[in-house]
Scaffold this active site. Sequence first.
Site, PDB file in Angstrom:
ATOM      1  N   GLU A 253       0.945  -1.196   0.131  1.00  0.00           N
ATOM      2  CA  GLU A 253       0.001   0.025   0.045  1.00  0.00           C
ATOM      3  C   GLU A 253       0.792   1.195   0.118  1.00  0.00           C
ATOM      4  OE1 GLU A 253      -3.382   0.384  -0.332  1.00  0.00           O
ATOM      5  OE2 GLU A 253      -2.901   2.716  -0.184  1.00  0.00           O
ATOM      6  N   THR A 297      -5.769   1.656  -5.645  1.00  0.00           N
ATOM      7  CA  THR A 297      -5.435   0.209  -5.428  1.00  0.00           C
ATOM      8  C   THR A 297      -5.875  -0.689  -6.449  1.00  0.00           C
ATOM      9  OG1 THR A 297      -5.372   0.407  -3.018  1.00  0.00           O
ATOM     10  CG2 THR A 297      -5.348  -1.892  -3.727  1.00  0.00           C
ATOM     11  N   HIS A 412      -1.682   3.448   4.664  1.00  0.00           N
ATOM     12  CA  HIS A 412      -2.579   3.895   3.939  1.00  0.00           C
ATOM     13  C   HIS A 412      -2.717   5.318   4.449  1.00  0.00           C
ATOM     14  CE1 HIS A 412      -6.364   4.809   2.001  1.00  0.00           C
ATOM     15  NE2 HIS A 412      -6.174   3.964   1.349  1.00  0.00           N
ATOM     16  N   ASP A 471       1.693  -0.138  -4.753  1.00  0.00           N
ATOM     17  CA  ASP A 471       0.518   0.265  -5.925  1.00  0.00           C
ATOM     18  C   ASP A 471       0.294   1.448  -6.313  1.00  0.00           C
ATOM     19  OD1 ASP A 471      -0.591   1.420  -3.238  1.00  0.00           O
ATOM     20  OD2 ASP A 471      -2.314   0.257  -3.223  1.00  0.00           O
TER      21      ASP A 471
HETATM   22  C1  GP9 Z   1      -8.944  -0.953   0.254  1.00  0.00           C
HETATM   23  C2  GP9 Z   1      -7.624  -0.737  -0.076  1.00  0.00           C
HETATM   24  C3  GP9 Z   1      -7.173   0.868  -0.131  1.00  0.00           C
HETATM   25  O1  GP9 Z   1      -9.435  -2.181   0.158  1.00  0.00           O
HETATM   26  O2  GP9 Z   1      -7.349  -1.403  -0.924  1.00  0.00           O
HETATM   27  O3  GP9 Z   1      -7.574   1.412  -1.401  1.00  0.00           O
HETATM   28  P1  GP9 Z   1      -6.986   2.689  -1.995  1.00  0.00           P
HETATM   29  O4  GP9 Z   1      -7.574   3.730  -0.946  1.00  0.00           O
HETATM   30  O5  GP9 Z   1      -5.490   2.864  -1.601  1.00  0.00           O
HETATM   31  O6  GP9 Z   1      -7.365   2.752  -3.174  1.00  0.00           O
HETATM   32 MN    MN Z   2      -3.647   1.609  -2.176  1.00  0.00          MN
END
Ligand code: GP9
Ligand code: MN
Length: 621
Positions: A253, A297, A412, A471
Site C-alpha cells: 500500500e 489500489t 494507507h 500500488d
Molecule cells: C481498500 C484498499 C485501499 O481495500 O485497497 O484502497 P486505496 O484507497 O488505496 O485505493
Molecule cells: Mn492503495
Amino acid sequence: MKSKGIRLPLYVLATLLFGLKTYIVYRFLFSLDLENSMQEFILLINPFVSAFLIFGLSVWITKPERQMKYVRYMILIGTLIIFANLVFYRSFSDFITVPQLIQGGTMGDLGSSILSLIKMYDILLFLDVIVIWYLSKKHQELVVTKYPRSGKVCALALSLALLVGNFFLAEMERPQLFTRAFDREYLVKYIGLFNYHVYDVVLHSKVKTQHVFADGSELPTIKEYVDNVIETNGESELFGVAKDKNVIFISAESLQTFVINNTVNGQEVTPFLNRLIEDEDTYYFENFYHQTEQGKTSDSEFLTENSLYPLPRGAVFYTHAQNDYYALPEMLGNEGYHTTVFHANNDSFYNRDQMYPSLGFDHFYDVDAYEVNDYNSVGWGLKDKPFFEQSMKYLTTLTEPYYAKFITLTNHFPFELDEMDKSIERYDSNSNTLNNYFPTVRYMDESIEEFFQMLKDSGIYDKSIIIIMGDHYGISSNHNKAMSMYLEKDEITPYDHVQLQRVPLFIHIPGHGKGEARSTISGQIDLKPTILSLLGIEHKDDIYFGNDLFVDDRKDYIALRNGDVITNDYIYTNDSCYDFTSGEVLEEADTCFELSETVKKELEYSDSIIYGDLFRFFDSR
Ligand code: GP9
Ligand code: MN
C-alpha cells in the site's frame, strides 16, 4: 361538515415517518462504519432529505385522490426497496446493484435461504406504510395539500436545496465520492439508499449503452496495433525460470520509490527492502511507475492482472466488473494454478466481490477470514503484521501451485500507527501526512520481513517466487512543499512530480542467484506478460499493452494514465518535454511530442476494449 383536528400535510408526515424509519435501518440494521460526528450527521439528515424530495413532489398533484395515492404507493415502494436491500444485506453485507437484479446471479444464490433472512420484527418496517394508508383513506381531509403555485415551487426548491446540501457535505467528507465510484457502503452512508440506486441505474445505463453499440469491429485494428507496437520477438532468458512455482504477490500500500535506500532523521526507512535489493535472488526495478487513476489500489490490480489501462474516470472494478476479461488469474487457472487474494477489508470495497470472479480468482480471503479487534487494528483495519501472520494458516493449506495476492493496508493515508508499532520517528515538516508516512512505511517493511521469515519457516519460500510492488503514490502533490524539503529540492517541478510516481518493484526468485537492480523504464502494465513469461506460459493470442520486463525489444516507453510518457531519454508531461536524467526542459523534442500522440491512441484502444466489452468478440482463445 368540516373536520376538526390538526392538519398535517401527508407528504410532511410521510417524510418524517419514512425518514425516521430509514435512519433507524441505516443505523441499526446495516452495519455502516461511522468514523466521526460529521458522518453521523450526514447519515442522520440524508434519509429525511431523500424522503422530502420523493413525497414533496405530491404537492404538484392537484386531485386529492391522486395525491393520496401517490404518497401511499411511494411509501410502499420505498419500504419494499429498503426491505429487499435489508434481506440482501443480511446475506451479502452489500447493497443490491442493477446487474444483480437483472442477472439474478447472486440474488438467485439466496434461493431457499431467503426465508431464514427475514426476521419477525421486519414487519415493523411497514408501520409507517399502514399509518399513511389509513390516514390517506380515512382522513383525507386532514392531510391533503392544496398549495398555491408559489407554495409548490417553494417545496420543490427547498427539497432540491436540501439535496444539494447533502451532496455537498458528502463530497466534502469523501472527495470524489461520485467520480471514484469505489464503494457502495460509502454511497449509501453519504447520499442514502435511494440516491445510491439512482446513481447505480445511471451508471449502469451508461455502461450498457456503450456495450450495446459495440460490435467488435474495432478489434482487428487494436490487435494489429498490439502486434506491431507492443508484441516482442522471442522469449527472454528468464522464460520458464519459475515454472510451476507458487507466485506470491505483495501489493504494498502506497509504497513509493523515494523512500527506498533513503533515510529519515538519520534512520533507514526500509531496511529490509534495501537488503532485498542487494540479494542475489532479487531483480529490483528502480524506474518502475504506477499507472493508476481514481481507482487507486483497484486500478493497480487491474493493470497487473490484465495488462490493460484502468479508466480515466471512476474505478473500472466498479464500472465494468461484468465484462469479459482474459486476466492473469484465469490464465493461470487454466494452467492448473489455484488463484486467491488475501486482503483484510470488506469484499464489497472496490466491488472486489464481483470483479475477482470476472478476473478468474478462485477465492478471496476478505476481512471475514481474519480476527480483527481493537488491539490488532489501526486506521483502515487489521495491521499488516497480524494480517500476514493470520494469512499463513490459509496459505499453508492451499493446493500448489498457487498465485496468491496479498494486499497490505497499514501504510494507507492518513498513515496512522500506534506508538508501540513505531520503530522510527516521524519526519518534521508542515505536512503531517508526509511526517507520518515514514513510520508506517517502516512498519510495512518490517511486516514484509516477518512474512518472508514465515514463508521460509513453512517451507513455502523455496517453492515460490515473491513479487513486491507499490500500488500507487501515498503522498499527493498537496504535500509538495514538505516533499521538496525532504528531498532537499527548491521545488517539485512537473518533472519531479512524474518521477515521484515511481513505485518499487521487486521480483525475488529464491535460488536464482543472478538478480540485480535494473533501470528499465517499466510500469504496472508489464506485470502480466512478465509473470506469464517467468512461469513459462505463452500468450500469443492475447491483447495487452505491456511487455515482459526481461526481453530486450520492449516498447521503450511507459504511459501514465493521464497521458504522461516516460522513456529512457525524456519525460513528457504538462505539454512539455524534459530530459529524463537532468530534468531540463527540452526545446527540440519532436519525437517526444509524437510519442505522446501514440500514447493517446494506445490509451484510447485500451479504453475502447473496456467500454465496448470487446473481449466478448475476441474468440481466438
Ligand atoms: C481498500 C484498499 C485501499 O481495500 O485497497 O484502497 P486505496 O484507497 O488505496 O485505493
Ligand atoms: Mn492503495
